[in-house]
Motif scaffolding. Structure first.
Motif, PDB file in Angstrom:
ATOM      1  N   UNK A  25       0.853  -1.183   0.000  1.00  5.87           N
ATOM      2  CA  UNK A  25       0.000   0.000   0.000  1.00  5.87           C
ATOM      3  C   UNK A  25       0.885   1.228   0.000  1.00  5.87           C
ATOM      4  N   UNK A  26       0.717   2.084  -0.994  1.00  9.15           N
ATOM      5  CA  UNK A  26       1.522   3.289  -1.112  1.00  9.15           C
ATOM      6  C   UNK A  26       0.668   4.505  -1.356  1.00  9.15           C
ATOM      7  N   UNK A  27       1.263   5.537  -1.929  1.00 13.29           N
ATOM      8  CA  UNK A  27       0.557   6.794  -2.130  1.00 13.29           C
ATOM      9  C   UNK A  27      -0.599   6.643  -3.102  1.00 13.29           C
ATOM     10  N   UNK A  28      -0.423   5.817  -4.146  1.00 19.71           N
ATOM     11  CA  UNK A  28      -1.499   5.645  -5.120  1.00 19.71           C
ATOM     12  C   UNK A  28      -2.724   5.008  -4.478  1.00 19.71           C
ATOM     13  N   UNK A  72     -11.341 -16.464   0.553  1.00 15.95           N
ATOM     14  CA  UNK A  72     -11.764 -16.030   1.893  1.00 15.95           C
ATOM     15  C   UNK A  72     -11.488 -14.539   2.053  1.00 15.95           C
ATOM     16  N   UNK A  73     -12.471 -13.808   2.624  1.00 11.48           N
ATOM     17  CA  UNK A  73     -12.321 -12.374   2.825  1.00 11.48           C
ATOM     18  C   UNK A  73     -11.362 -12.124   3.988  1.00 11.48           C
ATOM     19  N   UNK A  74     -10.351 -11.311   3.732  1.00 15.31           N
ATOM     20  CA  UNK A  74      -9.320 -11.001   4.712  1.00 15.31           C
ATOM     21  C   UNK A  74      -9.433  -9.523   5.068  1.00 15.31           C
ATOM     22  N   UNK A  75      -9.359  -9.224   6.374  1.00 19.46           N
ATOM     23  CA  UNK A  75      -9.437  -7.846   6.847  1.00 19.46           C
ATOM     24  C   UNK A  75      -8.043  -7.237   6.896  1.00 19.46           C
ATOM     25  N   UNK A  76      -7.882  -6.109   6.209  1.00 21.47           N
ATOM     26  CA  UNK A  76      -6.612  -5.385   6.242  1.00 21.47           C
ATOM     27  C   UNK A  76      -6.842  -4.000   6.829  1.00 21.47           C
ATOM     28  N   UNK A  77      -5.732  -3.381   7.229  1.00 17.86           N
ATOM     29  CA  UNK A  77      -5.799  -2.097   7.928  1.00 17.86           C
ATOM     30  C   UNK A  77      -4.672  -1.207   7.443  1.00 17.86           C
ATOM     31  N   UNK A  78      -5.008   0.076   7.227  1.00 16.88           N
ATOM     32  CA  UNK A  78      -4.002   1.058   6.836  1.00 16.88           C
ATOM     33  C   UNK A  78      -4.267   2.340   7.611  1.00 16.88           C
ATOM     34  N   UNK A  79      -3.215   2.892   8.177  1.00 11.28           N
ATOM     35  CA  UNK A  79      -3.293   4.161   8.905  1.00 11.28           C
ATOM     36  C   UNK A  79      -2.510   5.196   8.110  1.00 11.28           C
ATOM     37  N   UNK A  80      -3.201   6.268   7.693  1.00  8.36           N
ATOM     38  CA  UNK A  80      -2.512   7.292   6.913  1.00  8.36           C
ATOM     39  C   UNK A  80      -2.963   8.675   7.351  1.00  8.36           C
ATOM     40  N   UNK A  81      -2.134   9.652   7.033  1.00  5.55           N
ATOM     41  CA  UNK A  81      -2.401  11.040   7.413  1.00  5.55           C
ATOM     42  C   UNK A  81      -1.802  11.947   6.351  1.00  5.55           C
ATOM     43  N   UNK A 139      -2.107  12.036   3.251  1.00  2.75           N
ATOM     44  CA  UNK A 139      -1.653  11.305   2.072  1.00  2.75           C
ATOM     45  C   UNK A 139      -0.451  10.426   2.287  1.00  2.75           C
ATOM     46  N   UNK A 140       0.062  10.331   3.516  1.00  2.22           N
ATOM     47  CA  UNK A 140       1.258   9.534   3.820  1.00  2.22           C
ATOM     48  C   UNK A 140       0.855   8.293   4.599  1.00  2.22           C
ATOM     49  N   UNK A 141       1.355   7.139   4.182  1.00  2.01           N
ATOM     50  CA  UNK A 141       1.070   5.881   4.870  1.00  2.01           C
ATOM     51  C   UNK A 141       1.889   5.812   6.156  1.00  2.01           C
ATOM     52  N   UNK A 142       1.205   5.677   7.287  1.00  3.73           N
ATOM     53  CA  UNK A 142       1.883   5.526   8.576  1.00  3.73           C
ATOM     54  C   UNK A 142       2.090   4.055   8.928  1.00  3.73           C
ATOM     55  N   UNK A 143       1.110   3.233   8.581  1.00  9.35           N
ATOM     56  CA  UNK A 143       1.230   1.776   8.788  1.00  9.35           C
ATOM     57  C   UNK A 143       0.205   1.101   7.885  1.00  9.35           C
ATOM     58  N   UNK A 144       0.579  -0.057   7.366  1.00 10.93           N
ATOM     59  CA  UNK A 144      -0.333  -0.850   6.543  1.00 10.93           C
ATOM     60  C   UNK A 144      -0.069  -2.322   6.815  1.00 10.93           C
ATOM     61  N   UNK A 145      -1.108  -3.066   7.061  1.00  9.46           N
ATOM     62  CA  UNK A 145      -0.943  -4.488   7.358  1.00  9.46           C
ATOM     63  C   UNK A 145      -0.438  -5.251   6.141  1.00  9.46           C
ATOM     64  N   UNK A 146      -0.781  -4.792   4.927  1.00 13.96           N
ATOM     65  CA  UNK A 146      -0.278  -5.462   3.730  1.00 13.96           C
ATOM     66  C   UNK A 146       1.222  -5.238   3.545  1.00 13.96           C
ATOM     67  N   UNK A 147       1.744  -4.167   4.119  1.00 16.21           N
ATOM     68  CA  UNK A 147       3.182  -3.920   4.056  1.00 16.21           C
ATOM     69  C   UNK A 147       3.942  -4.623   5.166  1.00 16.21           C
TER      70      UNK A 147
END
Length: 604
Positions: free
Chosen positions: A11-14, A232-241, A243-251
């Motif tokens: 997960x990035x800026x795009x 199977x549906x998987x729950x992911x999480x991303x925290x951003x502020x 436009x900047x990614x602070x944390x992403x579970x996929x990363x």
């Protein structure tokens, strides 16, 4: 959102930019609800006149009565009087010990998470906004880095989901916003440096003192569900502020495949008061009562003005009257000078008509209307109607008047059960190390119960004929009851216990008749009463057999005496022993019903 089909990409800026577009679309669909939430907060604080662009009378007082606030406060008091308590039941016999341990551990976990405060805050928001939201999260920083379950009351104003869905779990994305200090964020997340200009606006409540948000930034917690390779549906999480990614579970390599939580659900439980179609959020009592409250406030304003005008002496004065106006307006002067002659045409008092009886009756009828539509009748608050004096009649009326509160509590208990299921799932995933919980029993004694996720995880099913049967994961059912009963509930239960005692239900000789009557009755704790009555009946039968055996033994002892005076002494001794035993048995017979009645009562 087609770019998310390849889950291997980080997960990035795009991806964040695309999530921002989704969030803006969700915000547009929730704009009407956000405005209603902000307005309702003013109504609750009795500052609702700020909502009107043109006040009733500029420069005049705008009174706000507390009838609406009183109704909401009483509903909240009912909720706190019936604080929930979970009881975990197993679906299979092998899981009975785990279910019993969970029934003891869950209340302790909730207590450590300060759930009573969360429950109170959630109920305030449920009554004001129409929906209470509770978040169930795993906080790895708690307990000195060991991690534990965090339960929080979440502000509905900061949540966004796909418009038109009735359940948030059906929304492909879910956003939770928060306003945090920019300098602190930059210190915690160095990648945010140089991106301190807030790029996202959020709705805010109206405060009298105002809020300076120039040094704040909007942080977005973005939850989303995507299918994995198996579908199977998987729950992911991303925290951003900004436009900047602070944390992403996929990363995160540890969570890239499994997702944030194994249960795959958004960690939020919605508890609407009055359900709206095609929306997980409902509407509350303020939305129902605000029109009636407005009418009452307008009448209060008019009546206050009338009373003030009626109490103030005013005059109609002609320019040709020759009256000294300063002396006339000064009530400390005994003499007012006049030039010329006065008559009724040039000078007369101006008297304002007092309040009419029908005006007062109409205002009272609107107050009664507000009480009716909110279910906040006098009877539910302990008041009684004229002519009702019997305690049983008052109790019956209070019980009938509290059905709206019971209905609200049932919906809250259903939401509480969902929260407990999420807590159990987090325990199953994260309680790797054994933890010890202190359990306080009903009598005040303490015991320590060890617990870990090992008791909740899948158990191998073994093999038959060389074929593996797979594994079985323990599944539980949660039954919710009131841990803190209201005073009225305790009084009602105590009255029932006293009536049963007075009617002889707990007398051992009446056990069969009492059981027959109890089969047709229904009240809380009736199974314990039935069990006690059965025990009394069994004890009575045992005592009767013991009395018969002792009488037979006394007769045998009397017949076996030796010597001329032994039979008399033996018979006398046996008689005395029998009389003493009868006294003890009589005392025991009275103690049984008293003990049974005490067990049926609830005294704090």
């Amino acid at each position: 959102m087609d770019d998310y089909e390849n889950e291997a990409l980080p997960v990035g800026e795009a991806q964040v930019a695309e999530a921002m577009q989704t969030l803006q679309r969700y915000k547009a669909g929730k704009a009407a609800l956000d405005k209603r939430i902000v307005d309702n907060e003013l109504w609750f604080r009795m500052g609702h006149w700020k909502n009107y662009q043109n006040p009733m009378m500029p420069g005049k007082a705008q009174p706000s009565s507390g009838w609406l606030f009183n109704s909401i406060a009483n509903k909240h008091a009912d909720a706190m009087d019936n604080y929930p308590e979970p009881n975990v039941l197993p679906r299979e016999a092998d899981d009975e010990d785990t279910a019993r341990a969970l029934s003891s551990v869950l209340p302790v976990v909730l207590e450590q998470a300060d759930y009573e405060q969360v429950y109170s805050d959630c109920w305030w928001r449920k009554l004001k906004q129409g929906t209470g939201v509770t978040g169930i999260f795993w906080d790895p920083a708690m307990r000195g880095g060991i991690g534990d379950i965090a339960v929080r009351s979440v502000n509905l104003l900061m949540l966004y989901w796909e418009p038109g869905v009735a359940d948030i779990q059906a929304s492909p994305d879910f956003f939770s916003l928060s306003l945090e200090d920019t300098a602190r964020l930059c210190a915690q997340y160095p990648q945010l440096a140089g991106h301190t200009a807030s790029v996202l606006d959020m709705p805010r409540y109206i405060h009298d003192e105002g809020q300076d948000t120039s040094s704040k930034s909007v942080v977005v917690d973005w939850y989303y569900k995507r299918p994995d390779e198996t579908g199977r549906m998987v729950l992911h999480y991303c925290k951003f502020c900004n436009g900047v990614v602070l944390y992403a579970s996929q990363n995160d390599p540890a969570l890239a495949e499994s997702g944030l939580y194994d249960h795959g659900q958004y960690p939020f439980v919605f508890d609407p008061l009055f359900v709206e179609e095609d929306s997980p959020a409902g509407f509350g009592y303020i939305d129902v009562m605000k029109d009636c409250q407005t009418a009452i406030d307008k009448m209060n304003h008019a009546m206050d003005e009338n009373v003030l005008l009626s109490a103030k002496q005013r005059y109609v004065l002609s320019d040709t009257a020759g009256v000294n106006e300063e002396e006339l307006a000064d009530f400390s002067r005994d003499i007012v000078h006049v030039v010329g002659r006065l008559n009724d045409d040039s000078f007369r008092p101006l008297q304002t008509a007092g309040l009419q009886g029908n005006s007062l009756s109409y205002r009272q009828s609107r107050i009664e209307e507000l009480k009716e539509i909110s279910g906040n009748r006098d009877m539910t608050q302990g008041g009684t109607a004229g002519g009702v004096t019997a305690a049983s009649a008052i109790a019956a009326l209070q019980e009938a008047g509290s059905k709206l509160s019971r209905d609200m509590l049932k919906s809250a208990y259903r939401a509480f059960a969902k929260q407990c299921y999420l807590i159990i799932e987090l325990m199953r995933q994260f309680y790797d190390e054994q933890r010890v919980f202190r359990i306080v029993g009903e009598s005040g004694e303490s015991r320590f119960v060890p617990f870990s996720a090992q008791a909740l995880r899948a158990v191998p099913g073994g093999s038959v004929g060389g074929v593996e049967l797979g594994s079985r994961e323990p599944i539980f059912d949660i039954v919710v009851s009131a841990a803190k009963k209201s005073t009225f509930s305790r009084l009602s239960q105590n009255e029932t216990a006293k009536e049963c005692y007075q009617l002889g239900f707990f007398k051992p000789e009446n056990a069969d008749a009492a059981l027959a009557a109890l089969e047709m009755m229904d009240f809380e704790g009736i199974e314990k009463v039935r069990q006690r009555v059965r025990q009394n009946g069994t004890l009575a039968q045992q005592l009767a057999r013991m009395q018969q055996q002792m009488a037979q033994m006394a007769a045998v002892i009397a017949q076996q005496g030796t010597g001329p005076d032994e039979p008399a002494r033996s018979a006398g001794g046996a008689s005395a022993q029998k009389d003493g035993q009868a006294v003890k048995l009589a005392g025991l017979g009275n103690a049984l019903p008293v003990a049974a009645a005490a067990r049926a009562m609830d005294i704090h």
